[in-house]
Design a protein around this motif. Structure first.
Motif, PDB file in Angstrom:
ATOM      1  N   ASN A   1       0.838  -1.187   0.000  1.00 43.03           N
ATOM      2  CA  ASN A   1       0.000   0.000   0.000  1.00 43.03           C
ATOM      3  C   ASN A   1       0.878   1.244   0.000  1.00 43.03           C
ATOM      4  N   ARG A   2       0.234   2.372  -0.132  1.00 42.18           N
ATOM      5  CA  ARG A   2       0.958   3.652  -0.202  1.00 42.18           C
ATOM      6  C   ARG A   2       0.568   4.566   0.960  1.00 42.18           C
ATOM      7  N   ILE A   3       0.198   3.967   2.086  1.00 40.71           N
ATOM      8  CA  ILE A   3      -0.217   4.752   3.248  1.00 40.71           C
ATOM      9  C   ILE A   3       0.925   5.645   3.723  1.00 40.71           C
ATOM     10  N   ALA A   4       2.104   5.069   3.908  1.00 36.55           N
ATOM     11  CA  ALA A   4       3.256   5.834   4.421  1.00 36.55           C
ATOM     12  C   ALA A   4       3.597   6.987   3.488  1.00 36.55           C
ATOM     13  N   GLU A   5       3.603   6.702   2.195  1.00 41.71           N
ATOM     14  CA  GLU A   5       3.929   7.737   1.211  1.00 41.71           C
ATOM     15  C   GLU A   5       2.998   8.937   1.340  1.00 41.71           C
ATOM     16  N   HIS A   6       1.715   8.673   1.444  1.00 38.37           N
ATOM     17  CA  HIS A   6       0.747   9.775   1.514  1.00 38.37           C
ATOM     18  C   HIS A   6       0.756  10.449   2.877  1.00 38.37           C
ATOM     19  N   ARG A   7       1.000   9.687   3.933  1.00 41.00           N
ATOM     20  CA  ARG A   7       1.108  10.298   5.263  1.00 41.00           C
ATOM     21  C   ARG A   7       2.266  11.289   5.292  1.00 41.00           C
TER      22      ARG A   7
ATOM     23  N   ARG B   1      -0.063   0.423  15.726  1.00 41.74           N
ATOM     24  CA  ARG B   1      -1.128  -0.072  14.843  1.00 41.74           C
ATOM     25  C   ARG B   1      -1.026   0.592  13.473  1.00 41.74           C
ATOM     26  N   TRP B   2      -0.850   1.914  13.460  1.00 40.44           N
ATOM     27  CA  TRP B   2      -0.702   2.622  12.186  1.00 40.44           C
ATOM     28  C   TRP B   2       0.503   2.081  11.428  1.00 40.44           C
ATOM     29  N   SER B   3       1.605   1.920  12.141  1.00 37.63           N
ATOM     30  CA  SER B   3       2.833   1.414  11.533  1.00 37.63           C
ATOM     31  C   SER B   3       2.626   0.037  10.908  1.00 37.63           C
ATOM     32  N   SER B   4       1.892  -0.824  11.590  1.00 38.63           N
ATOM     33  CA  SER B   4       1.677  -2.174  11.073  1.00 38.63           C
ATOM     34  C   SER B   4       0.875  -2.165   9.774  1.00 38.63           C
ATOM     35  N   TYR B   5      -0.009  -1.183   9.606  1.00 36.55           N
ATOM     36  CA  TYR B   5      -0.734  -1.060   8.344  1.00 36.55           C
ATOM     37  C   TYR B   5       0.190  -0.549   7.241  1.00 36.55           C
ATOM     38  N   GLU B   6       1.051   0.378   7.576  1.00 38.47           N
ATOM     39  CA  GLU B   6       1.988   0.915   6.579  1.00 38.47           C
ATOM     40  C   GLU B   6       2.951  -0.150   6.064  1.00 38.47           C
TER      41      GLU B   6
ATOM     42  N   LYS C   1     -11.061   4.693   8.379  1.00 37.44           N
ATOM     43  CA  LYS C   1     -10.376   5.588   9.316  1.00 37.44           C
ATOM     44  C   LYS C   1      -9.100   6.145   8.705  1.00 37.44           C
ATOM     45  N   ILE C   2      -8.331   5.295   8.042  1.00 34.82           N
ATOM     46  CA  ILE C   2      -7.096   5.740   7.388  1.00 34.82           C
ATOM     47  C   ILE C   2      -7.421   6.818   6.356  1.00 34.82           C
ATOM     48  N   LEU C   3      -8.416   6.551   5.541  1.00 34.63           N
ATOM     49  CA  LEU C   3      -8.820   7.525   4.524  1.00 34.63           C
ATOM     50  C   LEU C   3      -9.327   8.815   5.164  1.00 34.63           C
ATOM     51  N   ALA C   4     -10.102   8.706   6.236  1.00 34.77           N
ATOM     52  CA  ALA C   4     -10.635   9.898   6.901  1.00 34.77           C
ATOM     53  C   ALA C   4      -9.511  10.784   7.418  1.00 34.77           C
ATOM     54  N   VAL C   5      -8.461  10.163   7.941  1.00 34.87           N
ATOM     55  CA  VAL C   5      -7.320  10.938   8.427  1.00 34.87           C
ATOM     56  C   VAL C   5      -6.618  11.634   7.264  1.00 34.87           C
ATOM     57  N   LEU C   6      -6.285  10.893   6.237  1.00 32.53           N
ATOM     58  CA  LEU C   6      -5.484  11.437   5.146  1.00 32.53           C
ATOM     59  C   LEU C   6      -6.249  12.425   4.265  1.00 32.53           C
ATOM     60  N   VAL C   7      -7.527  12.202   4.078  1.00 28.24           N
ATOM     61  CA  VAL C   7      -8.310  13.091   3.212  1.00 28.24           C
ATOM     62  C   VAL C   7      -8.488  14.479   3.837  1.00 28.24           C
ATOM     63  N   GLN C   8      -8.319  14.577   5.151  1.00 26.77           N
ATOM     64  CA  GLN C   8      -8.368  15.893   5.802  1.00 26.77           C
ATOM     65  C   GLN C   8      -7.277  16.810   5.258  1.00 26.77           C
ATOM     66  N   PHE C   9      -6.187  16.214   4.811  1.00 24.09           N
ATOM     67  CA  PHE C   9      -5.024  16.978   4.370  1.00 24.09           C
ATOM     68  C   PHE C   9      -4.807  16.925   2.862  1.00 24.09           C
TER      69      PHE C   9
ATOM     70  N   ASN D   1      -7.400  14.422  -2.637  1.00 26.26           N
ATOM     71  CA  ASN D   1      -7.242  13.478  -3.742  1.00 26.26           C
ATOM     72  C   ASN D   1      -6.914  12.061  -3.296  1.00 26.26           C
ATOM     73  N   VAL D   2      -6.787  11.850  -2.011  1.00 24.60           N
ATOM     74  CA  VAL D   2      -6.515  10.507  -1.501  1.00 24.60           C
ATOM     75  C   VAL D   2      -7.809   9.712  -1.507  1.00 24.60           C
ATOM     76  N   ASN D   3      -7.739   8.501  -2.038  1.00 29.75           N
ATOM     77  CA  ASN D   3      -8.895   7.611  -2.031  1.00 29.75           C
ATOM     78  C   ASN D   3      -8.390   6.167  -1.974  1.00 29.75           C
ATOM     79  N   PHE D   4      -9.306   5.221  -1.923  1.00 24.67           N
ATOM     80  CA  PHE D   4      -8.944   3.813  -1.800  1.00 24.67           C
ATOM     81  C   PHE D   4      -8.002   3.368  -2.910  1.00 24.67           C
ATOM     82  N   GLU D   5      -8.321   3.727  -4.127  1.00 26.96           N
ATOM     83  CA  GLU D   5      -7.510   3.303  -5.265  1.00 26.96           C
ATOM     84  C   GLU D   5      -6.076   3.814  -5.159  1.00 26.96           C
ATOM     85  N   VAL D   6      -5.932   5.060  -4.752  1.00 28.79           N
ATOM     86  CA  VAL D   6      -4.608   5.669  -4.629  1.00 28.79           C
ATOM     87  C   VAL D   6      -3.787   4.955  -3.554  1.00 28.79           C
TER      88      VAL D   6
END
Length: 71
Positions: free
Chosen positions: A2-8, A28-33, A46-54, A57-62
């Motif tokens: 996934n690209r969670i870390a990149e977008h965070r 927990r966040w780290s384990s998802y990244e 929840k991950i999307l809700a956090v990142l989309v605040q900032f 353009n962040v969505n599931f596909e991204v």
């Protein structure tokens, strides 16, 4: 993978800041990244809700399908 870390990092959050916004601990966040843990549907929301605040353009596909799809 996934690209969670990149977008965070792109939005300027630490793992701890992002985790607190999601209501979790940093580990927990780290384990998802890292892929050590797979988020279920509610955790993905929840991950999307956090990142989309900032970044609107962040969505599931991204994050999870590695596509550059605009929201």
């Amino acid at each position: 993978m996934n690209r969670i870390a990149e977008h965070r990092k792109q939005v300027g959050l630490t793992q701890l800041q992002a985790a607190k916004l999601a209501g979790w601990g940093q580990s927990r966040w780290s384990s998802y990244e890292t892929g050590a843990r797979t988020p279920d549907a509610s955790d993905i929301k929840k991950i999307l809700a956090v990142l989309v605040q900032f970044d609107k353009n962040v969505n599931f596909e991204v994050l999870f399908l590695n596509e550059n799809v605009a929201a």
